[in-house]
Design a protein around this motif. Structure first.
Motif, PDB file in Angstrom:
ATOM      1  N   LYS A  74       0.837  -1.208   0.000  1.00 30.39           N
ATOM      2  CA  LYS A  74       0.000   0.000   0.000  1.00 30.39           C
ATOM      3  C   LYS A  74       0.876   1.264   0.000  1.00 30.39           C
ATOM      4  N   GLU A  75       1.890   1.252   0.847  1.00 31.60           N
ATOM      5  CA  GLU A  75       2.764   2.444   0.952  1.00 31.60           C
ATOM      6  C   GLU A  75       3.461   2.731  -0.371  1.00 31.60           C
ATOM      7  N   ILE A  76       3.946   1.683  -1.055  1.00 31.25           N
ATOM      8  CA  ILE A  76       4.710   1.962  -2.277  1.00 31.25           C
ATOM      9  C   ILE A  76       3.784   2.268  -3.456  1.00 31.25           C
ATOM     10  N   SER A  77       2.550   1.723  -3.417  1.00 31.95           N
ATOM     11  CA  SER A  77       1.637   2.077  -4.520  1.00 31.95           C
ATOM     12  C   SER A  77       1.115   3.510  -4.350  1.00 31.95           C
ATOM     13  N   VAL A 123       2.905   5.982  -3.741  1.00 33.41           N
ATOM     14  CA  VAL A 123       3.878   6.925  -4.312  1.00 33.41           C
ATOM     15  C   VAL A 123       4.296   6.516  -5.726  1.00 33.41           C
ATOM     16  N   GLY A 124       3.488   5.674  -6.367  1.00 30.03           N
ATOM     17  CA  GLY A 124       3.687   5.491  -7.806  1.00 30.03           C
ATOM     18  C   GLY A 124       3.982   4.102  -8.329  1.00 30.03           C
ATOM     19  N   ALA A 125       4.150   3.080  -7.443  1.00 26.54           N
ATOM     20  CA  ALA A 125       4.418   1.734  -7.982  1.00 26.54           C
ATOM     21  C   ALA A 125       3.162   1.190  -8.653  1.00 26.54           C
ATOM     22  N   GLU A 126       3.287   0.824  -9.921  1.00 27.58           N
ATOM     23  CA  GLU A 126       2.107   0.338 -10.645  1.00 27.58           C
ATOM     24  C   GLU A 126       2.012  -1.179 -10.636  1.00 27.58           C
ATOM     25  N   LYS A 127       3.159  -1.821 -10.410  1.00 30.09           N
ATOM     26  CA  LYS A 127       3.183  -3.282 -10.370  1.00 30.09           C
ATOM     27  C   LYS A 127       4.193  -3.677  -9.302  1.00 30.09           C
ATOM     28  N   VAL A 128       3.879  -4.721  -8.534  1.00 25.14           N
ATOM     29  CA  VAL A 128       4.819  -5.198  -7.521  1.00 25.14           C
ATOM     30  C   VAL A 128       5.107  -6.666  -7.790  1.00 25.14           C
ATOM     31  N   LEU A 129       6.365  -6.980  -8.071  1.00 30.08           N
ATOM     32  CA  LEU A 129       6.781  -8.375  -8.200  1.00 30.08           C
ATOM     33  C   LEU A 129       7.225  -8.794  -6.802  1.00 30.08           C
ATOM     34  N   ASN A 130       6.472  -9.665  -6.172  1.00 34.38           N
ATOM     35  CA  ASN A 130       6.789 -10.028  -4.783  1.00 34.38           C
ATOM     36  C   ASN A 130       7.354 -11.436  -4.727  1.00 34.38           C
ATOM     37  N   ILE A 131       8.592 -11.554  -4.283  1.00 33.08           N
ATOM     38  CA  ILE A 131       9.205 -12.871  -4.107  1.00 33.08           C
ATOM     39  C   ILE A 131       8.941 -13.306  -2.664  1.00 33.08           C
ATOM     40  N   SER A 132       8.168 -14.381  -2.511  1.00 32.08           N
ATOM     41  CA  SER A 132       7.865 -14.870  -1.155  1.00 32.08           C
ATOM     42  C   SER A 132       8.797 -16.021  -0.840  1.00 32.08           C
ATOM     43  N   ASP A 133       9.748 -15.777   0.014  1.00 28.61           N
ATOM     44  CA  ASP A 133      10.689 -16.815   0.431  1.00 28.61           C
ATOM     45  C   ASP A 133      11.240 -16.380   1.783  1.00 28.61           C
ATOM     46  N   SER A 134      10.736 -17.006   2.851  1.00 27.11           N
ATOM     47  CA  SER A 134      11.095 -16.519   4.187  1.00 27.11           C
ATOM     48  C   SER A 134      12.580 -16.699   4.480  1.00 27.11           C
TER      49      SER A 134
END
Ligand code: FAD
Length: 323
Positions: free
Chosen positions: A49-52, A54-65
């Motif tokens: 939410k915070e990064i969108s 300020v302008g992020a249109e797409k988030v590639l999220n790598i989930s690996d703890s």
């Protein structure tokens, strides 16, 4: 073509420096008439939410703890995979601990030109980006032209205004085809006592109260801490103070310590040697308290108080508490 921005994996609240780098990326994307994709690791909904915002249109999220902020090579491999798969040509990092470690790996792998510690938005000159940064311990600034196909910029924290640019970011679970393992596992993590007890981490602090050898010994640090507490500031120190074990080494600022750019830096009993200034002269406002009117630090001060720290600082703290 798009702009990629790196978000370091963090457990708690996203750092201000990371939000600044997304905002910077978003403004670069506007200059290039393109969009911003963020590459994040184990990002929470709050971070997205915070990064969108300020302008992020797409988030590639790598989930690996298993990937934490210490896994520099894994983080770099993730960024490289995202850059290759997303048809990116500009990558933005924050010039903080994580960005300073990951960006060079990425630059070397992608044969990218890297300007570290940018203080302004770049100028677009055809296929090149011209970027300004401070050099020679902040005594001068220089403009560099990045001419490679991949271009990387890391942004000096607290250098740019965060611009609101809300987007509803598309979140993609990103699974790079390359193995991200780097053979390093985090076994133990301990927050330093001063931060654990409610202190502000120095690299993120907007207000910093710093002490030098003029305070005579560790037993006198109470006046620094009281002022910092009244302001909600972090504490810092000069190198001899850390070398003498009066304060922990992670508080040492300067050429061989942390470089910080807070909005307010209050230097108490610090002479203002060039090696100290190297880490603090990017601060927006500098206040110097020193009993020697000839102390070199006064030349770099916005406000100066000539006086004995042991009398001036408690009075200042009391006055601030009344506000
Ligand atoms: P001092 O130089 O001893 O100054 C103490 C000041 O306190 C004086 O100005 C004095 O007038 C004032 N004072 C004394 N009593 C009082 C009082 N009662 N009230 C108010 N003021 C008082 N230093 C760093 O800080 N960071 C670095 O990263 C760093 N890197 C270095 C790298 C190299 C290669 C070298 C050679 C040096 C480096 N130094 C660094 C050391 C630097 O050169 C200085 O020696 C150091 O910054 C001095 O610390 P100071 O100002 O606390 O102490």
């Amino acid at each position: 073509m798009s702009v990629l921005v790196y978000i370091e994996p963090i457990k708690d609240k996203i750092k201000k420096a990371a939000i600044e780098s997304v905002s910077y990326a978003s403004q670069v994307a506007q200059l290039l008439n393109t969009s911003v994709t963020a590459i994040a690791f184990n990002a929470s909904e709050e971070t997205i939410k915070e990064i969108s915002n300020v302008g992020a249109e797409k988030v590639l999220n790598i989930s690996d703890s298993a990937i934490t902020t210490i896994n520099i090579k894994s983080l770099a491999k993730g960024v490289i995979a995202a850059a290759k798969e997303e048809n990116v040509n500009v990558i933005i990092f924050s010039f903080d601990g994580s960005g300073q470690s990951v960006a060079p790996y990425v630059a070397s792998n992608l044969k990218a030109g890297l300007v570290a510690g940018a203080t302004e938005l770049p100028k677009v000159e055809g296929n090149k980006l011209e970027v300004r940064k401070n050099v020679f311990s902040g005594k001068a600034s220089a403009i560099y032209s990045i001419e490679s196909a991949f271009k990387i910029i890391s942004v000096m924290p607290n250098s740019i205004e965060i611009a609101s640019n809300p987007k509803s970011a598309e979140v993609v679970a990103f699974a790079p085809s390359t193995d991200l393992k780097d053979g390093v596992q985090l076994k133990n993590f301990k927050v330093n006592d001063d931060v654990a007890h409610g202190g502000v981490p120095l690299p993120d602090a907007e207000l910093v109260v710093s002490g030098g050898r003029g305070l005579k010994g560790p037993e006198n640090w109470g006046i620094v801490e009281d002022l910092a507490h009244a302001l909600g500031a972090a504490t810092a120190c000069s190198r001899p103070v850390a070398d003498a074990d009066w304060r922990p080494h992670h508080e040492h600022v300067g050429q061989t310590g942390l470089a910080i750019r807070p909005n307010l830096y209050i230097a108490i009993g610090i002479s203002g040697a060039i090696q100290h200034l190297a880490g603090v002269n990017g601060s927006k406002t500098i206040v110097v308290i020193n009993n020697d009117p000839e102390a070199p630090f006064f030349k770099n001060a916005d406000y100066g108080i000539v006086g004995d720290a042991f009398s001036v600082v408690p009075k200042l703290t009391e006055a601030i508490k009344k506000i």
